[in-house]
Design an enzyme around this catalytic site. Structure first.
Site, short mmCIF file in Angstrom:
data_model
loop_
_atom_site.label_atom_id
_atom_site.label_comp_id
_atom_site.label_asym_id
_atom_site.label_seq_id
_atom_site.Cartn_x
_atom_site.Cartn_y
_atom_site.Cartn_z
N ASP A 78 0.84 -1.19 0.00
CA ASP A 78 0.00 0.00 0.00
C ASP A 78 0.88 1.25 0.00
O ASP A 78 2.06 1.20 0.38
CB ASP A 78 -0.95 0.01 1.19
CG ASP A 78 -0.22 0.09 2.54
OD1 ASP A 78 0.76 -0.67 2.72
OD2 ASP A 78 -0.62 0.89 3.40
N GLU A 146 0.05 -0.91 5.82
CA GLU A 146 1.11 -0.43 6.70
C GLU A 146 1.03 1.07 6.90
O GLU A 146 1.35 1.58 7.98
CB GLU A 146 2.48 -0.83 6.12
CG GLU A 146 3.67 -0.57 7.05
CD GLU A 146 4.27 0.81 6.91
OE1 GLU A 146 5.15 1.15 7.73
OE2 GLU A 146 3.88 1.57 6.00
#
Length: 441
Positions: A78, A146
């Site tokens: 991400d 994250e």
């Protein structure tokens, strides 16, 4: 054979932007990336098993020859949000610009952290193709959030823990190969995170009667909040050297030019002077020696002529490894010293345990860096940002944070900012690092 440049470009073109509220996340690019990986790395997906965990995080297992403790190689796919505004090249176009050593891949996620994910998979693909089988299991842990809350990594740790798995080595993003970060030391330095600061956010809230701005009270909600922020800003956390920072100073100081070498290697005498020096050299060295606090968000009235009934400031705090969340909250409370300012704690995480700088795991990481980057000084340090690896400290004592990339000061400044990009030569060195590492597992 895989094309590392084309593969990274394909990954960067998928705008896998994680949002604080999962309901606001566009999951189509995440699904597309999960579906794309078997096409980019067919040998890997033939030899390794893959399961989805926590929705969109991925856990791969490469079965080893023995039942020895496994290794976990980590990355996240991400990214933080980006628009075309201000970028020299669109953030999700993954344009290849330049030639030779100056050729660059532009795009969000090249350095943080799709570059690491690609290098890990390129290394696995090369070793699977070469017929390598690891001595012990190798797990690949690829988180999907994250940048927001790390729920995917937590779910992976929960799963591994439920299976009784205790890794003998975990490597995640973090430090890098850098230059000009330490006084008197020239040449490349590989900083490897052996711990990371704790993290939390606090909201400071003032609520009081609003009304029309033409008849303000002596102290409005915004004025009270502003005064609290000023008091907090004037009270930095105490400074001090942790054992890890002292080890870093000794390690790098041994390579410093005179007379700085003497200063850095005689800490029994020069430590008080160095503490003052670190506090004044700049934001990075100052953050090495204390818990930091930064007001990052402000909210108040919704109209120019209306008094705020509720004024809120968000304070982001990174907790030094010799402190705690409770100590940080108490410091803020004492600094503000106003019972009308309410404190609320959000998403607290304590500092990570310190992994050892001796023994097989450390030596493997260190020697692989030295082979990949000859002449580089390898040193431990405390990572000041937060990563998914902090969750793995629950099941392993040997958690290290290192991105195998050469990053200039300017390149480090593009992390979470405009114009993030990676040199093609940097990408190939990263692939070399993981290929070497995996060959030794």
């Amino acid at each position: 054979m895989p094309d590392p440049v084309a593969n990274l470009q394909a990954l960067v073109r998928l705008a896998t932007i994680s949002r604080l509220d999962p309901a606001d996340t566009d999951w189509a690019p995440f699904d597309a990336l999960i579906a794309l990986l078997p096409e980019l790395y067919p040998a890997t997906h033939s030899a390794l098993s893959r399961e989805l965990v926590g929705g969109h995080s991925m856990l791969y297992r490469w079965k080893g020859r023995t039942d020895a403790s496994p290794t976990v190689l980590m990355a996240h796919y991400d990214v933080v949000s980006a628009t075309d505004e201000g970028w020299s090249h669109p953030p999700f176009a993954a344009e290849l610009v330049g030639s030779g050593d100056d050729q660059l891949i532009w795009g969000r996620g090249t350095l943080d952290d799709k570059g690491s994910l690609a290098c890990i998979l390129e290394g696995v693909e090369a070793q699977v193709t070469a017929g390598h089988q690891p001595e012990a299991d190798i797990y690949l842990s690829f988180g999907h959030d994250e940048e927001t809350e790390g729920s995917g990594a937590r779910a992976i740790v929960d799963l591994l823990e439920s299976r009784g798995i205790r890794p003998s080595l975990v490597i995640d993003e973090g430090g890098a190969v850098v230059e000009d970060i330490f006084p008197g030391v020239s040449g490349p330095i590989a900083v490897v995170g052996v711990s990371e600061k704790g993290i939390l956010s606090l909201t400071l809230t003032v609520e009081q009667h609003g009304g029309h701005a033409s008849t303000p009270p002596r102290i409005s909600a915004t004025a009270r909040l502003a005064a609290a922020i000023v008091r907090l800003n004037n009270r930095p956390f105490r400074a001090g050297f942790t054992p890890t920072t002292l080890e870093m100073i000794r390690t790098l100081g041994a390579h410093a030019s005179s007379p700085l070498r003497w200063i850095f290697t005689n800490l029994w005498l020069t430590r008080p002077l160095l503490l003052v020096l670190f506090g004044r050299l700049g934001p990075e060295t100052s953050a090495m020696i204390r818990t930091t606090q930064a007001v990052t968000m402000l909210q108040a009235s919704q109209a120019a002529n209306a008094l705020a009934e509720r004024a809120v400031a968000t304070v982001n705090i990174r907790v030094a490894i010799d402190s705690s969340v409770a100590d940080a909250v108490e410091h803020v409370r004492r600094s503000i010293d106003d019972p009308l300012v309410r404190l609320d704690v959000l998403h607290p995480n304590e500092p990570s345990p310190v992994s050892p700088t001796s023994g097989p795991a450390w030596q493997l990481v260190r020697s692989t860096i030295e082979q990949t980057y000859p002449g580089t000084i390898v040193t431990p340090y405390v990572m000041m940002a937060a990563s998914d690896s902090r969750y793995f400290a629950r099941i392993s004592e040997f958690v290290y944070r290192f991105s195998p990339f050469e990053m200039s000061t300017e390149e480090r400044g593009t992390l979470h900012a405009i114009d993030e990009r990676m040199k093609v030569s940097t990408l190939f060195r990263g692939v070399d690092f993981y290929t070497r590492l995996i060959s030794r597992l």
